[in-house]
Design an enzyme around this catalytic site. Structure first.
Site, PDB file in Angstrom:
ATOM      1  N   ARG A  83      34.072  36.455  41.355  1.00 58.76           N
ATOM      2  CA  ARG A  83      35.478  36.641  40.960  1.00 58.76           C
ATOM      3  C   ARG A  83      35.767  38.126  40.784  1.00 58.76           C
ATOM      4  O   ARG A  83      35.453  38.719  39.742  1.00 58.76           O
ATOM      5  CB  ARG A  83      35.739  35.889  39.652  1.00 58.76           C
ATOM      6  CG  ARG A  83      37.111  36.097  39.081  1.00 58.76           C
ATOM      7  CD  ARG A  83      38.203  35.451  39.893  1.00 58.76           C
ATOM      8  NE  ARG A  83      38.104  33.995  39.889  1.00 58.76           N
ATOM      9  CZ  ARG A  83      38.746  33.220  40.771  1.00 58.76           C
ATOM     10  NH1 ARG A  83      39.505  33.738  41.707  1.00 58.76           N
ATOM     11  NH2 ARG A  83      38.588  31.899  40.727  1.00 58.76           N
ATOM     12  N   ARG A  96      32.435  34.078  52.171  1.00 53.72           N
ATOM     13  CA  ARG A  96      32.274  34.740  50.865  1.00 53.72           C
ATOM     14  C   ARG A  96      31.103  34.197  50.059  1.00 53.72           C
ATOM     15  O   ARG A  96      30.749  34.789  49.039  1.00 53.72           O
ATOM     16  CB  ARG A  96      33.573  34.692  50.055  1.00 53.72           C
ATOM     17  CG  ARG A  96      34.005  33.322  49.560  1.00 53.72           C
ATOM     18  CD  ARG A  96      35.210  33.438  48.616  1.00 53.72           C
ATOM     19  NE  ARG A  96      35.738  32.138  48.224  1.00 53.72           N
ATOM     20  CZ  ARG A  96      36.622  31.951  47.251  1.00 53.72           C
ATOM     21  NH1 ARG A  96      37.082  32.980  46.561  1.00 53.72           N
ATOM     22  NH2 ARG A  96      37.068  30.750  46.965  1.00 53.72           N
ATOM     23  N   HIS A 152      40.412  39.870  50.184  1.00 53.17           N
ATOM     24  CA  HIS A 152      41.101  39.375  48.969  1.00 53.17           C
ATOM     25  C   HIS A 152      40.891  40.371  47.817  1.00 53.17           C
ATOM     26  O   HIS A 152      40.262  40.063  46.799  1.00 53.17           O
ATOM     27  CB  HIS A 152      40.490  38.010  48.640  1.00 53.17           C
ATOM     28  CG  HIS A 152      41.184  37.205  47.599  1.00 53.17           C
ATOM     29  ND1 HIS A 152      41.529  37.694  46.366  1.00 53.17           N
ATOM     30  CD2 HIS A 152      41.582  35.916  47.615  1.00 53.17           C
ATOM     31  CE1 HIS A 152      42.099  36.732  45.664  1.00 53.17           C
ATOM     32  NE2 HIS A 152      42.146  35.640  46.405  1.00 53.17           N
ATOM     33  N   ASP A 196      52.018  34.375  43.412  1.00 53.10           N
ATOM     34  CA  ASP A 196      51.193  33.977  44.560  1.00 53.10           C
ATOM     35  C   ASP A 196      52.110  33.972  45.782  1.00 53.10           C
ATOM     36  O   ASP A 196      52.795  32.990  46.054  1.00 53.10           O
ATOM     37  CB  ASP A 196      50.580  32.583  44.307  1.00 53.10           C
ATOM     38  CG  ASP A 196      49.502  32.226  45.316  1.00 53.10           C
ATOM     39  OD1 ASP A 196      49.348  32.971  46.314  1.00 53.10           O
ATOM     40  OD2 ASP A 196      48.817  31.208  45.114  1.00 53.10           O
ATOM     41  N   GLU A 218      46.167  41.609  49.169  1.00 52.48           N
ATOM     42  CA  GLU A 218      45.236  41.133  50.183  1.00 52.48           C
ATOM     43  C   GLU A 218      45.761  41.424  51.583  1.00 52.48           C
ATOM     44  O   GLU A 218      46.923  41.162  51.890  1.00 52.48           O
ATOM     45  CB  GLU A 218      45.038  39.620  50.006  1.00 52.48           C
ATOM     46  CG  GLU A 218      44.663  39.260  48.568  1.00 52.48           C
ATOM     47  CD  GLU A 218      44.652  37.750  48.317  1.00 52.48           C
ATOM     48  OE1 GLU A 218      44.331  37.002  49.257  1.00 52.48           O
ATOM     49  OE2 GLU A 218      44.983  37.340  47.196  1.00 52.48           O
TER      50      GLU A 218
END
Ligand code: BG6
Length: 295
Positions: free
Chosen positions: A69, A94, A164, A208, A266
């Site tokens: 994270r 990832r 990201h 978002d 991102e």
């Protein structure tokens, strides 16, 4: 001590990182950085004289096959929910170990290349296509990240992707994001397509959003007295994300009080902008990050 097949310059040290994950630690007079081989995941980038530029959660998992994270997760070959119900969010890249395939010193830092092929992916059921992905990182006072994907199979392949990036900010409520005004966007929290805002973006709640066709994006941070400039190429979308209070509290790997410390900006190709590659073709998406002091 983890080993790599590629010789490393003296400014790059292989170490066992948090949770036992192999990492490369970079230290030159101009910059320090940390890269987890799992995910080719840059977890720290700090040019000399700056506070950290990449944010990483104190509550992140650092464990095999689990996303980290913070830093720069490489989302590939999908973004968001996967092609099958079992597939995890944001793709297998990832959470899969990558190999270091080149490492060299530059004028003010290092250049590292990491590579992943389909043969190294544990579970390819959701996306069973041959590919080679290479991530080139130019780590110095500026940071360059370039993700090149080659279709090594006999048929066209389609994928989505994102760098990201979790940018560290003094207080997300006080930043202004320049470069997105005048762009219509997709609000992923429910409202869908939205008209342009015509003013710099301020973050006042869970955010978002996907902005198509962005140019250079600048995050002005009055608390840390700096501007972070994100210049992308080969990217048709910018995703802007902050979980705010409730979502932060709901995520096991995110501290309840950490949400003001970051803004994800991102560099991406998602939804209708997914890339289709013919056999043998390569596409590259890249981002460059520059940090400048502001008065
Ligand atoms: C963002 C998405 O890019 O990533 C969000 O737009 C998502 O919808 C966020 O919640 C974090 O994803 P994850 O899988 O790292 O929790």
């Amino acid at each position: 001590m983890p080993t790599t097949a590629t010789a490393l310059p003296p400014s790059v040290t292989p170490e066992v990182g948090r949770g036992g994950l192999p990492v490369l630690r970079v230290a030159t007079p101009a910059v320090t950085a940390e890269l987890a081989l799992q995910g080719a995941h840059l977890t720290a980038w700090t040019p000399a004289g700056q506070e950290r530029v990449l944010w990483t959660s104190q509550h992140s998992a650092f464990a095999p096959r689990q996303p980290i994270r913070g830093g720069i997760p490489v989302c590939f070959p999908w973004f968001g929910p996967g092609p099958t119900a079992e597939a995890g969010l944001h793709g297998f890249a990832r959470t899969t170990p990558w190999r270091v395939t080149a490492a060299s010193e530059t004028l003010d830092g290092v250049q590292l290349t990491l590579t992943l092929t389909d043969a190294e992916v544990a579970d390819r059921a959701a996306w069973p296509h041959p590919f080679t992905a290479s991530l080139q990182l130019s780590i110095g006072q500026s940071l360059g990240v370039a993700l090149a994907v080659t279709n090594t199979g006999p048929a066209p392949v389609t994928y989505a992707q994102a760098l990201h990036t979790y940018l560290a900010v003094g207080d997300v409520r006080q930043v202004q994001v320049h470069g997105l005004a005048d762009l219509p966007y997709l609000d992923r929290l429910g409202p869908g397509a939205q008209p342009p805002a015509s003013e710099p973006l301020r973050i006042g709640g869970e955010t978002d959003r996907i902005y198509p066709q962005p140019g250079t994006i600048q995050v002005a941070d009055p608390v840390l007295g700096r501007m972070i400039t994100v210049t992308s190429t080969g990217s048709a979308d910018a995703v802007v994300w902050n979980p705010w209070v409730a979502k932060a509290a709901a995520m096991a790997d995110f501290g309840d009080a950490e949400w003001p410390e970051l803004l994800c900006v991102e560099t991406a190709n998602v939804l209708d902008h997914a890339i289709t590659l013919e056999p043998g073709a390569t596409a590259t998406m890249a981002a460059r990050y520059d940090v400048t002091p502001t008065p």
